[in-house]
Motif scaffolding. Sequence first.
Motif, PDB file in Angstrom:
ATOM      1  N   GLY A 150      -3.755  70.623 -10.365  1.00 12.26           N
ATOM      2  CA  GLY A 150      -3.951  70.755 -11.791  1.00 12.26           C
ATOM      3  C   GLY A 150      -4.599  69.556 -12.448  1.00 12.26           C
ATOM      4  O   GLY A 150      -5.097  69.665 -13.562  1.00 12.26           O
ATOM      5  N   ASP A 151      -4.590  68.398 -11.781  1.00  8.63           N
ATOM      6  CA  ASP A 151      -5.140  67.200 -12.405  1.00  8.63           C
ATOM      7  C   ASP A 151      -5.875  66.365 -11.364  1.00  8.63           C
ATOM      8  O   ASP A 151      -5.279  65.531 -10.682  1.00  8.63           O
ATOM      9  N   PRO A 152      -7.180  66.563 -11.214  1.00  5.72           N
ATOM     10  CA  PRO A 152      -7.931  65.781 -10.225  1.00  5.72           C
ATOM     11  C   PRO A 152      -8.037  64.303 -10.582  1.00  5.72           C
ATOM     12  O   PRO A 152      -8.435  63.499  -9.726  1.00  5.72           O
ATOM     13  N   PHE A 153      -7.695  63.928 -11.827  1.00  2.76           N
ATOM     14  CA  PHE A 153      -7.726  62.525 -12.222  1.00  2.76           C
ATOM     15  C   PHE A 153      -6.446  61.782 -11.851  1.00  2.76           C
ATOM     16  O   PHE A 153      -6.402  60.556 -11.919  1.00  2.76           O
ATOM     17  N   SER A 154      -5.403  62.505 -11.495  1.00  4.84           N
ATOM     18  CA  SER A 154      -4.116  61.902 -11.180  1.00  4.84           C
ATOM     19  C   SER A 154      -4.198  61.103  -9.886  1.00  4.84           C
ATOM     20  O   SER A 154      -4.632  61.611  -8.849  1.00  4.84           O
ATOM     21  N   ARG A 155      -3.750  59.862  -9.931  1.00  7.17           N
ATOM     22  CA  ARG A 155      -3.742  59.054  -8.708  1.00  7.17           C
ATOM     23  C   ARG A 155      -2.808  59.649  -7.669  1.00  7.17           C
ATOM     24  O   ARG A 155      -3.073  59.581  -6.464  1.00  7.17           O
ATOM     25  N   TYR A 156      -1.715  60.200  -8.125  1.00 10.52           N
ATOM     26  CA  TYR A 156      -0.763  60.816  -7.211  1.00 10.52           C
ATOM     27  C   TYR A 156      -1.441  61.960  -6.453  1.00 10.52           C
ATOM     28  O   TYR A 156      -1.357  62.073  -5.226  1.00 10.52           O
ATOM     29  N   VAL A 157      -2.118  62.836  -7.200  1.00 14.01           N
ATOM     30  CA  VAL A 157      -2.798  63.963  -6.587  1.00 14.01           C
ATOM     31  C   VAL A 157      -3.935  63.484  -5.685  1.00 14.01           C
ATOM     32  O   VAL A 157      -4.149  64.013  -4.575  1.00 14.01           O
ATOM     33  N   GLN A 158      -4.673  62.472  -6.122  1.00 16.07           N
ATOM     34  CA  GLN A 158      -5.758  61.956  -5.299  1.00 16.07           C
ATOM     35  C   GLN A 158      -5.234  61.410  -3.979  1.00 16.07           C
ATOM     36  O   GLN A 158      -5.840  61.603  -2.914  1.00 16.07           O
ATOM     37  N   LEU A 159      -4.088  60.740  -4.013  1.00  6.66           N
ATOM     38  CA  LEU A 159      -3.501  60.225  -2.787  1.00  6.66           C
ATOM     39  C   LEU A 159      -3.083  61.359  -1.860  1.00  6.66           C
ATOM     40  O   LEU A 159      -3.299  61.300  -0.639  1.00  6.66           O
ATOM     41  N   LEU A 160      -2.499  62.410  -2.420  1.00  9.35           N
ATOM     42  CA  LEU A 160      -2.101  63.562  -1.612  1.00  9.35           C
ATOM     43  C   LEU A 160      -3.319  64.271  -1.014  1.00  9.35           C
ATOM     44  O   LEU A 160      -3.259  64.785   0.108  1.00  9.35           O
ATOM     45  N   LEU A 161      -4.423  64.298  -1.757  1.00 13.03           N
ATOM     46  CA  LEU A 161      -5.625  64.955  -1.251  1.00 13.03           C
ATOM     47  C   LEU A 161      -6.181  64.256  -0.012  1.00 13.03           C
ATOM     48  O   LEU A 161      -6.822  64.893   0.834  1.00 13.03           O
ATOM     49  N   THR A 162      -5.961  62.960   0.105  1.00 19.07           N
ATOM     50  CA  THR A 162      -6.455  62.253   1.287  1.00 19.07           C
ATOM     51  C   THR A 162      -5.732  62.691   2.548  1.00 19.07           C
ATOM     52  O   THR A 162      -6.233  62.490   3.665  1.00 19.07           O
ATOM     53  N   ILE A 163      -4.556  63.289   2.389  1.00 19.58           N
ATOM     54  CA  ILE A 163      -3.784  63.771   3.532  1.00 19.58           C
ATOM     55  C   ILE A 163      -4.152  65.207   3.885  1.00 19.58           C
ATOM     56  O   ILE A 163      -4.044  65.631   5.031  1.00 19.58           O
ATOM     57  N   ALA A 164      -4.577  65.960   2.882  1.00 16.13           N
ATOM     58  CA  ALA A 164      -4.799  67.404   3.061  1.00 16.13           C
ATOM     59  C   ALA A 164      -5.929  67.688   4.037  1.00 16.13           C
ATOM     60  O   ALA A 164      -6.925  66.957   4.102  1.00 16.13           O
ATOM     61  N   ARG A 165      -5.769  68.784   4.795  1.00 12.81           N
ATOM     62  CA  ARG A 165      -6.804  69.248   5.706  1.00 12.81           C
ATOM     63  C   ARG A 165      -7.311  70.635   5.305  1.00 12.81           C
ATOM     64  O   ARG A 165      -8.046  71.274   6.061  1.00 12.81           O
ATOM     65  N   ALA A 166      -6.902  71.093   4.157  1.00  8.28           N
ATOM     66  CA  ALA A 166      -7.238  72.452   3.716  1.00  8.28           C
ATOM     67  C   ALA A 166      -8.742  72.630   3.555  1.00  8.28           C
ATOM     68  O   ALA A 166      -9.438  71.731   3.070  1.00  8.28           O
TER      69      ALA A 166
END
Length: 404
Positions: A150-166
Amino acid sequence: MAFVESPVQLLNVLEWSYGRMTGADAAAPEPGGPDAVRSPLPTLYDGVPRQPYETVEPYETEEPEPPGAPEPASGEADPRDRSAHAGLTVIVLAPHDPMTRGQLRRMAELARRAGHTVRWEEARGGAGAPAQTIAGLAPLLRRASRVVIGDPFSRYVQLLLTIARARDVVVVDDGTATMEFVAQLAVGSRLVRWHRRGGLGARDLVFAPFAAAARRRLTPGEDRRVEVFTAMPVQAPPGVTVTPNDFAWTRSAFGPPRLTRGTDLVGTSLVETGVVDLDHYLTAVASLARTHGATRYFAHRRESTDKLRRIGGELGLEIVRPDLPLELIARRGPIGRMILSFPSTVVHTLPLALAGTGITVAVCDVDPAWLTETASPRAGDFLSGVTGTARGIHRVPYVPASTL
């Protein structure tokens, strides 16, 4: 998996999921039709009815705990979840703000009723909470075939995206910020919130490698599909699929609303984000209330207690702190025949959510003189764009109080 940090993000995850379930061409039930529900809220909390909205004194900052609805322990799915088969697990990265938490609790209950699993994470619960949260979510995130954020600007979400393989990444609306996200994605610039001023700080420099990696995850390629699900007027960057959000789930589940004869004012957090000067804002609210006969002020969840106290005490408006996003509050009513707002997300979303109800949505532009000295140089143009691109609204002039 879906990651949300605000009630609006969770609402739009529900809208996206509903659209996939019903099909892009499926028509939403007619307002008040046989499939519409007047309000699902009376049975949410162990049979304890909810009021149509909550009116509280502006100096109260804590949301009351809903009877029988404690938050699940961090990292655990709620035992009331009935939807492991639904395939969508919603991760709530809980914020500190009590109003936001209160609305998220209620939205989480609606998500469960809609057939989704909700996992509440106290992601900001202390110094060790981020590491614990990320470690707990990493195995699930690596297995997820689709990630919804929901928030691509969120640092939390950005950090989680670095783990994702989707291979599939979906960005659902987080309000007007979606417009800025799409614009920045199209030109390949780093992701920066529109109201932010200044260059990179020390924390930005430390986080820069993670932000860059997350941005690559948000860029479509041969092995990655990116979708933006939005009610905002955006043009798809190359390779990105833009899916319109017409609030079909909201219209099918809530309303039609009972209308009052008056006008309701919608508050914004432009003062709290440092964009608009407080005194100018209060003067504008007083002027609009007098000109249009407004008596109620629907507070944004981020508005400060002191500001709301002044609006209630000095301007004489009834302060309403909604327990759900305004789109749902307005849909279930009672609500005024006119809803008046400053430039914000609701000037795009309310006309869609309230289609066919006869409610007028109006917007008053922000005068450049109201902007603070520290406001971003882009703020004025961005706010003008929010209003100028809105469909199905009326524009009302600002009338200085001295002329009333």
